[in-house]
Design a protein around this motif. Structure first.
Motif, PDB file in Angstrom:
ATOM      1  N   ILE A   1     104.358  57.149 -18.190  1.00  9.31           N
ATOM      2  CA  ILE A   1     104.811  56.308 -17.084  1.00  9.31           C
ATOM      3  C   ILE A   1     105.342  55.008 -17.677  1.00  9.31           C
ATOM      4  N   ILE A   2     106.586  54.699 -17.355  1.00  8.27           N
ATOM      5  CA  ILE A   2     107.186  53.445 -17.834  1.00  8.27           C
ATOM      6  C   ILE A   2     107.066  52.416 -16.713  1.00  8.27           C
ATOM      7  N   GLY A   3     106.356  51.327 -17.001  1.00  4.18           N
ATOM      8  CA  GLY A   3     106.097  50.302 -15.987  1.00  4.18           C
ATOM      9  C   GLY A   3     104.616  50.266 -15.658  1.00  4.18           C
ATOM     10  N   GLY A   4     104.142  49.081 -15.314  1.00  6.27           N
ATOM     11  CA  GLY A   4     102.713  48.918 -15.026  1.00  6.27           C
ATOM     12  C   GLY A   4     102.478  48.192 -13.713  1.00  6.27           C
ATOM     13  N   GLY A   5     103.465  48.299 -12.801  1.00 10.68           N
ATOM     14  CA  GLY A   5     103.363  47.595 -11.515  1.00 10.68           C
ATOM     15  C   GLY A   5     102.803  48.490 -10.414  1.00 10.68           C
ATOM     16  N   LYS A   6     103.052  48.082  -9.154  1.00 13.83           N
ATOM     17  CA  LYS A   6     102.501  48.787  -7.983  1.00 13.83           C
ATOM     18  C   LYS A   6     102.954  50.242  -7.920  1.00 13.83           C
ATOM     19  N   ILE A   7     104.238  50.456  -8.201  1.00 15.47           N
ATOM     20  CA  ILE A   7     104.778  51.814  -8.062  1.00 15.47           C
ATOM     21  C   ILE A   7     104.258  52.697  -9.197  1.00 15.47           C
ATOM     22  N   ALA A   8     104.228  52.159 -10.404  1.00 11.20           N
ATOM     23  CA  ALA A   8     103.662  52.915 -11.532  1.00 11.20           C
ATOM     24  C   ALA A   8     102.212  53.278 -11.217  1.00 11.20           C
ATOM     25  N   PHE A   9     101.485  52.342 -10.617  1.00 12.16           N
ATOM     26  CA  PHE A   9     100.081  52.597 -10.289  1.00 12.16           C
ATOM     27  C   PHE A   9      99.976  53.730  -9.256  1.00 12.16           C
ATOM     28  N   ARG A  10     100.846  53.691  -8.238  1.00  9.75           N
ATOM     29  CA  ARG A  10     100.812  54.765  -7.228  1.00  9.75           C
ATOM     30  C   ARG A  10     101.057  56.129  -7.871  1.00  9.75           C
ATOM     31  N   LYS A  11     102.011  56.177  -8.785  1.00  7.53           N
ATOM     32  CA  LYS A  11     102.303  57.460  -9.450  1.00  7.53           C
ATOM     33  C   LYS A  11     101.123  57.882 -10.327  1.00  7.53           C
ATOM     34  N   ALA A  12     100.506  56.922 -11.021  1.00  7.79           N
ATOM     35  CA  ALA A  12      99.374  57.249 -11.907  1.00  7.79           C
ATOM     36  C   ALA A  12      98.205  57.808 -11.097  1.00  7.79           C
TER      37      ALA A  12
ATOM     38  N   VAL B   1     100.681  55.050 -20.133  1.00  5.74           N
ATOM     39  CA  VAL B   1     101.451  54.077 -19.353  1.00  5.74           C
ATOM     40  C   VAL B   1     101.907  52.973 -20.302  1.00  5.74           C
ATOM     41  N   VAL B   2     103.207  52.683 -20.284  1.00  2.27           N
ATOM     42  CA  VAL B   2     103.756  51.669 -21.189  1.00  2.27           C
ATOM     43  C   VAL B   2     104.357  50.536 -20.379  1.00  2.27           C
ATOM     44  N   ALA B   3     103.881  49.318 -20.617  1.00  2.00           N
ATOM     45  CA  ALA B   3     104.452  48.147 -19.929  1.00  2.00           C
ATOM     46  C   ALA B   3     104.011  46.876 -20.655  1.00  2.00           C
TER      47      ALA B   3
ATOM     48  N   LYS C   1     100.540  48.188 -24.215  1.00  2.00           N
ATOM     49  CA  LYS C   1     101.125  46.930 -23.743  1.00  2.00           C
ATOM     50  C   LYS C   1     102.352  46.618 -24.587  1.00  2.00           C
ATOM     51  N   ASP C   2     103.523  47.082 -24.105  1.00  2.00           N
ATOM     52  CA  ASP C   2     104.757  46.945 -24.884  1.00  2.00           C
ATOM     53  C   ASP C   2     105.921  47.280 -23.963  1.00  2.00           C
ATOM     54  N   LYS C   3     107.112  46.909 -24.358  1.00  3.25           N
ATOM     55  CA  LYS C   3     108.297  47.430 -23.689  1.00  3.25           C
ATOM     56  C   LYS C   3     108.421  48.912 -24.033  1.00  3.25           C
ATOM     57  N   ALA C   4     108.979  49.691 -23.130  1.00  2.00           N
ATOM     58  CA  ALA C   4     109.161  51.110 -23.416  1.00  2.00           C
ATOM     59  C   ALA C   4     110.170  51.287 -24.545  1.00  2.00           C
ATOM     60  N   ARG C   5     109.792  52.127 -25.497  1.00  2.00           N
ATOM     61  CA  ARG C   5     110.636  52.387 -26.670  1.00  2.00           C
ATOM     62  C   ARG C   5     110.795  53.892 -26.862  1.00  2.00           C
TER      63      ARG C   5
ATOM     64  N   ALA D   1     109.408  53.766 -13.744  1.00  2.00           N
ATOM     65  CA  ALA D   1     108.914  52.987 -12.591  1.00  2.00           C
ATOM     66  C   ALA D   1     108.831  51.502 -12.901  1.00  2.00           C
ATOM     67  N   SER D   2     109.718  51.029 -13.779  1.00  2.00           N
ATOM     68  CA  SER D   2     109.657  49.604 -14.137  1.00  2.00           C
ATOM     69  C   SER D   2     110.675  48.772 -13.362  1.00  2.00           C
ATOM     70  N   GLY D   3     111.767  49.405 -12.933  1.00  2.00           N
ATOM     71  CA  GLY D   3     112.858  48.642 -12.336  1.00  2.00           C
ATOM     72  C   GLY D   3     113.609  47.818 -13.374  1.00  2.00           C
ATOM     73  N   SER D   4     113.281  48.004 -14.642  1.00  2.00           N
ATOM     74  CA  SER D   4     113.909  47.218 -15.712  1.00  2.00           C
ATOM     75  C   SER D   4     115.156  47.947 -16.221  1.00  2.00           C
ATOM     76  N   ARG D   5     116.294  47.279 -16.163  1.00  2.00           N
ATOM     77  CA  ARG D   5     117.543  47.869 -16.668  1.00  2.00           C
ATOM     78  C   ARG D   5     117.402  48.258 -18.130  1.00  2.00           C
TER      79      ARG D   5
ATOM     80  N   GLY E   1     112.939  59.474 -11.516  1.00  2.88           N
ATOM     81  CA  GLY E   1     113.547  58.151 -11.385  1.00  2.88           C
ATOM     82  C   GLY E   1     112.976  57.424 -10.176  1.00  2.88           C
ATOM     83  N   ALA E   2     111.753  56.955 -10.313  1.00  2.00           N
ATOM     84  CA  ALA E   2     111.127  56.245  -9.186  1.00  2.00           C
ATOM     85  C   ALA E   2     111.816  54.907  -8.940  1.00  2.00           C
ATOM     86  N   ASP E   3     112.456  54.377  -9.951  1.00  2.00           N
ATOM     87  CA  ASP E   3     113.150  53.092  -9.797  1.00  2.00           C
ATOM     88  C   ASP E   3     114.668  53.241  -9.739  1.00  2.00           C
TER      89      ASP E   3
HETATM   90  N1  LIG Z   1     109.766  55.423  -5.861  1.00  2.00           N
HETATM   91  C1  LIG Z   1     109.216  54.700  -4.929  1.00  2.00           C
HETATM   92  O1  LIG Z   1     108.527  55.233  -4.079  1.00  2.00           O
HETATM   93  C2  LIG Z   1     109.462  53.211  -4.901  1.00  2.00           C
HETATM   94  C3  LIG Z   1     108.958  52.435  -3.849  1.00  2.00           C
HETATM   95  C4  LIG Z   1     109.203  51.052  -3.851  1.00  2.00           C
HETATM   96  C5  LIG Z   1     109.900  50.485  -4.923  1.00  2.00           C
HETATM   97  N2  LIG Z   1     110.371  51.267  -5.932  1.00  2.00           N
HETATM   98  C6  LIG Z   1     111.067  50.727  -7.128  1.00  2.00           C
HETATM   99  O2  LIG Z   1     110.178  50.858  -8.262  1.00  2.00           O
HETATM  100  C7  LIG Z   1     110.410  49.809  -9.223  1.00  2.00           C
HETATM  101  C8  LIG Z   1     109.087  49.126  -9.614  1.00  2.00           C
HETATM  102  O3  LIG Z   1     108.525  48.498  -8.503  1.00  2.00           O
HETATM  103  P1  LIG Z   1     107.149  47.667  -8.624  1.00  2.00           P
HETATM  104  O4  LIG Z   1     106.894  47.107  -7.271  1.00  2.00           O
HETATM  105  O5  LIG Z   1     106.105  48.498  -9.281  1.00  2.00           O
HETATM  106  O6  LIG Z   1     107.600  46.484  -9.619  1.00  2.00           O
HETATM  107  P2  LIG Z   1     106.693  45.428 -10.408  1.00  2.00           P
HETATM  108  O7  LIG Z   1     107.550  44.250 -10.657  1.00  2.00           O
HETATM  109  O8  LIG Z   1     105.377  45.278  -9.711  1.00  2.00           O
HETATM  110  O9  LIG Z   1     106.370  46.136 -11.797  1.00  2.00           O
HETATM  111  C9  LIG Z   1     107.315  46.302 -12.817  1.00  2.00           C
HETATM  112  C10 LIG Z   1     106.547  46.733 -14.064  1.00  2.00           C
HETATM  113  O10 LIG Z   1     107.478  47.128 -15.064  1.00  2.00           O
HETATM  114  C11 LIG Z   1     107.101  46.518 -16.307  1.00  2.00           C
HETATM  115  N3  LIG Z   1     108.282  46.413 -17.192  1.00  2.00           N
HETATM  116  C12 LIG Z   1     109.270  45.471 -17.189  1.00  2.00           C
HETATM  117  N4  LIG Z   1     110.117  45.688 -18.213  1.00  2.00           N
HETATM  118  C13 LIG Z   1     109.672  46.802 -18.859  1.00  2.00           C
HETATM  119  C14 LIG Z   1     110.121  47.529 -19.996  1.00  2.00           C
HETATM  120  N5  LIG Z   1     111.221  47.162 -20.690  1.00  2.00           N
HETATM  121  N6  LIG Z   1     109.404  48.610 -20.391  1.00  2.00           N
HETATM  122  C15 LIG Z   1     108.284  49.005 -19.704  1.00  2.00           C
HETATM  123  N7  LIG Z   1     107.814  48.342 -18.616  1.00  2.00           N
HETATM  124  C16 LIG Z   1     108.509  47.265 -18.202  1.00  2.00           C
HETATM  125  C17 LIG Z   1     106.507  45.179 -15.896  1.00  2.00           C
HETATM  126  O11 LIG Z   1     105.693  44.660 -16.944  1.00  2.00           O
HETATM  127  C18 LIG Z   1     105.692  45.605 -14.679  1.00  2.00           C
HETATM  128  O12 LIG Z   1     104.447  46.155 -15.085  1.00  2.00           O
HETATM  129  C19 LIG Z   1     111.431  48.882  -8.555  1.00  2.00           C
HETATM  130  O13 LIG Z   1     112.701  49.205  -9.088  1.00  2.00           O
HETATM  131  C20 LIG Z   1     111.356  49.222  -7.065  1.00  2.00           C
HETATM  132  O14 LIG Z   1     112.593  49.005  -6.402  1.00  2.00           O
HETATM  133  C21 LIG Z   1     110.143  52.612  -5.943  1.00  2.00           C
END
Ligand SMILES: NC(=O)c1ccc[n+]([C@@H]2O[C@H](COP(=O)([O-])OP(=O)(O)OC[C@H]3O[C@@H](n4cnc5c(N)ncnc54)[C@H](O)[C@@H]3O)[C@@H](O)[C@H]2O)c1
Ligand SMILES: C[C@@]1(CC(=O)O)C2=NC(=C\c3[nH]c(c(CCC(=O)O)c3CC(=O)O)Cc3[nH]c(c(CC(=O)O)c3CCC(=O)O)/C=C3\N/C(=C\2)[C@@H](CCC(=O)O)[C@]3(C)CC(=O)O)/[C@H]1CCC(=O)O
Length: 152
Positions: free
Chosen positions: A17-28, A40-42, A62-66, A79-83, A101-103
């Protein structure tokens, strides 16, 4: 897109799982009961992760995804939303990996459905990525009428 439904057995399969936010947590939380080997990488994790993950089969990096983080994965959740992370994934995934592609639904080959799981059956609802809210509403409707089918 997403036009072929399938139920997977993910026990011990490597899932990243790439990302450690709310959406990554829901998927986890959804994936964890499958017994998958989850990484999980974030750079930063939501507090829910820090509380929930200890003692579970979850590795937190705890790192950027590589590229090295995704190379052995069977399923990758973006699931990071990070370009930067999305571009890394686009450039370094292999064509036979499952990508969620959750993001960014324009990239990826796998969508999570809205799920109704009971002892006797398992229903998954998808709108092909068009309206996750509609998928959720249909699931909730099925939930509200499921007791009417108990006699079958
Ligand atoms: N699929 C769905 O159901 C759904 C629902 C709502 C939102 N989204 C989308 O999901 C994405 C994430 O939403 P969120 O609320 O969890 O965001 P958030 O800001 O809470 O979390 C983003 C996470 O990504 C991490 N991150 C940033 N750069 C990174 C990198 N280079 N490598 C790895 N991790 C990195 C951050 O550290 C953070 O943990 C957004 O694009 C949002 O639009 C998806
Ligand atoms: C069903 C469910 C399952 C789950 O997440 O496990 C799910 N999304 C759910 C909820 C939800 N998602 C979003 C909102 C807030 C907005 C709103 O209200 O509309 C809500 C509502 C809420 O959270 O309540 C926004 C959103 N979703 C996606 C993107 C990215 C994009 O569109 O590019 C964006 C950000 C858009 C933006 O910010 O611009 C993408 C996807 N979401 C999918 C699934 C896949 C397609 C499923 C299908 O085929 O129908 C797909 C393609 C990939 C994936 O995530 O697997 C779950 C309900 C679970 C339940 O409750 O049972």
């Amino acid at each position: 897109m997403y036009d072929f439904p399938v139920f997977l057995s993910l026990s011990d399969m490597p899932v990243v799982i790439i990302g450690g936010g709310k959406i990554a947590f829901r998927k986890a939380v959804k994936l964890e009961p499958s017994g998958a080997d989850i990484t999980v990488v974030a750079p930063e994790f939501h507090a829910d992760f820090e509380q929930w993950a200890p003692g579970k089969k979850i590795t937190m990096i705890k790192d950027k995804a590589r590229p090295e983080h995704i190379s052995g994965a069977f399923l990758i959740i973006s699931a990071s939303g990070s370009r930067e992370a999305i571009n890394m994934l686009k450039a370094h995934h292999s064509p036979n990996q499952l990508i969620n592609g959750a993001d960014d639904k324009t990239f990826g080959n796998t969508a999570f459905p809205a799920v109704l799981k009971e002892k006797e059956f398992h229903i998954a609802v998808s709108t092909g990525g068009r309206s996750p809210r509609l998928a959720k509403a249909i699931k909730n409707h099925l939930y509200s009428i499921k007791n009417q089918l108990r006699h079958l």
